[in-house]
Scaffold this active site. Sequence first.
Site, PDB file in Angstrom:
ATOM      1  CD  GLU A  16      -2.871   1.251   2.134  1.00 31.32           C
ATOM      2  OE1 GLU A  16      -3.110   0.414   2.815  1.00 31.32           O
ATOM      3  OE2 GLU A  16      -3.764   2.159   1.880  1.00 31.32           O
ATOM      4  CB  CYS A  31      -7.540   3.056   3.535  1.00 36.41           C
ATOM      5  SG  CYS A  31      -8.256   2.235   4.895  1.00 36.41           S
ATOM      6  CD  GLU A  42      -9.698  -2.185   6.275  1.00 38.66           C
ATOM      7  OE1 GLU A  42     -10.195  -0.961   6.927  1.00 38.66           O
ATOM      8  OE2 GLU A  42      -9.255  -3.267   6.415  1.00 38.66           O
TER       9      GLU A  42
HETATM   10  O1  AHR Z   1      -2.953  -1.653   6.314  1.00 37.89           O
HETATM   11  C1  AHR Z   1      -3.023  -0.339   6.881  1.00 37.89           C
HETATM   12  C2  AHR Z   1      -4.600   0.041   6.450  1.00 37.89           C
HETATM   13  O2  AHR Z   1      -5.158  -0.954   7.527  1.00 37.89           O
HETATM   14  C3  AHR Z   1      -5.159  -0.105   5.081  1.00 37.89           C
HETATM   15  O3  AHR Z   1      -5.212   0.746   4.642  1.00 37.89           O
HETATM   16  C4  AHR Z   1      -6.624  -0.542   5.590  1.00 37.89           C
HETATM   17  O4  AHR Z   1      -7.310  -1.314   4.767  1.00 37.89           O
HETATM   18  C5  AHR Z   1      -6.673  -1.359   6.885  1.00 37.89           C
HETATM   19  O5  AHR Z   1      -7.508  -0.757   7.635  1.00 37.89           O
END
Ligand code: AHR
Length: 657
Positions: A51, A255, A383
Amino acid sequence: MNIFKKPFIKICALILLPSAVIAQQVPVAQQSSVKGKPKQISNDLFGVFFEDLSYAADGGLYAELVQNRSFEYNPADKKIWTPLSYWEYTTQGHGYGKISVESSSPIAPTNPHYLVLDVDFPGTEGVGITNSGFDGISLKNGENYDFSVYLKQLSGAPAKIKVELRDHKGVSYGQLSLMVSGKGWKKYTGTIKATNDADSARLSVLTLLKGKIAIDEVSLFPRKTFRNEKNGLRADLAQAIADIKPKFVRFPGGCLVHGDGLDNIYRWKKTIGPVEFREQDRNIWNYHQSFGLGFFEYFRFCEDIGAKPLPVIAAGVSCQNSGGTRGTGQQAVAEIDMKSYTQDILDLIEYANGPVTSKYGAKRAAAGHPKPFNLQYVGIGNEDKITGNFRSRFQQIYQAVRTKYPAITIVGTVGPFPSGEDYDLGWSFAGQLHVPIVDEHYYQKPEWFLSNNNRYDNYRRTNSKVYIGEYASQGNALINAISEAAYMTSLERNGDVVQMASYAPLLANLSHISWNPDLIYFNNKAMFKTANYYVQQLFSQNQGDQYIPDVVKFDLHGSAKDSTLAASCVKDSPTGDIILKIVNAGQKEANAAIDIAELHVRDSHISFDLLKGSPGDKNSISNPENVKPVKSEMDISVLKDYIVPAYSLTVIRLKTK
Ligand code: AHR
């Protein structure tokens, strides 16, 4: 409540327990001597989750050394940022002039801002701008750095440009010169060979003649990127990821994917094509995305390291936590726009897999990759809160992808936690639609991972399969890594249900941490691998495609259960190797009887990897090798009564061919 699992647990407990319950839960005296049958498990079990948070992309994996190279930083990224952030006006040798940011005639409307340098008197050494990079620019003596810039002469004689790497005391590490020609925007390139090591150099672009010039897209890359690719990745970080040997790479988040409000949803189309045309955006983690590392570069990286790509696309809704204190909450793409939103996702599949004669296949070919990227998985949603808006949008996307691309496996989402309302609603919704795989997330304490070792033993085998897209035990000490290892043995045991799993997050820049813990930490010069990294690596490099039960039996000294002990045995069919993983997360050594009688092992002398230490042991940038696995050898007879060290993971690979 998960309506699909409850009745099943009651009915099947008796049927499933003998083969599904892990060895350590059965006292030695009660164990049967008859081995259970091997079962097929996922070929794609262990991968990585990338990410762009904690400067994982710009200032991290993406090897660009200039920060804010196209003057697009702005207060929406971070209140104090402007298009001039990380740049400063520079005069050497009593010259004078002025700088401004303009947008009337940019390289492209998608890259609107550029700098105008108006020099009245260039002095003896020029007037211009200096970039401080990402916490300074790190250089290696004798290595080449590729510079490029877009310039446009606005008035005066054609400018002579000096590009120089210097430290804040003015010591030079190398320079080059350029002559501007013509009237319009033009790209200029050159190479600087560093004359010394540096960890906080800065890059200056200075003009040596009176006149007015426009500057944009100022870039400096080390020649040595990962596999020496252009617009490439930082070699040490990319290599560390490659060394895990992940079966898949999930990108670009988290996210980041569903974004902070509708206008911040990650749009893959903005991230392809020439970098100077990519439309940039703020990052949900409060910084900026240049998109220099975009979907082409992600796909190329996956291919380079032999991992399957797993792009995740927002399900037509933004993050439910959007807006922070503004509290806008989950926002949904308007119904009227869903057709084109869904088409973007179909276009992504065409971009990855379509022929060069297709619209998006042609764009992939234009980027230098006529062959398809063989995309198999697409994640829809991250999520998300399971609302009516989510359901209707997910369903539209899901049906469209299934209809046009039935061979693509769609991964759905079941909320941010291992249980609770969104988890239950998400599972129930996935059941109604027969979503092939759903994405579970959990960040929990080490004890949770030990005591939930049986989580998947009773999952219904005919339901959606599971992708554990994000998990971590909230720390980088050895005890965290060992607890994760214990849990990962259960993922292998349940590799018929758990199709994929990825620790999260992967990368964090030590000066810009948005989330802890992470797997790999770095600064602008060095990196270190955590104890958790080594666990991921040992499991990932030693994956199998068959699970063989009842091979490892712990001596529990009469107790029924010890959750600190766990083990697995898998076979890798292509090589014929049998791989044992034995974990002790407790403070005392333990005894395990490893029964290899029926496994046709070839050698009597075997090598193994052992990760062990004290529970609080950690690595750091100044002590990067405090915890790491050690390779040793032993006689196979030792396996009959293997003494499992306290706080350890042992991985044994046995040859059968
Ligand atoms: O991994 C960090 C965050 O944790 C991610 O962006 C999210 O999907 C989760 O809440």
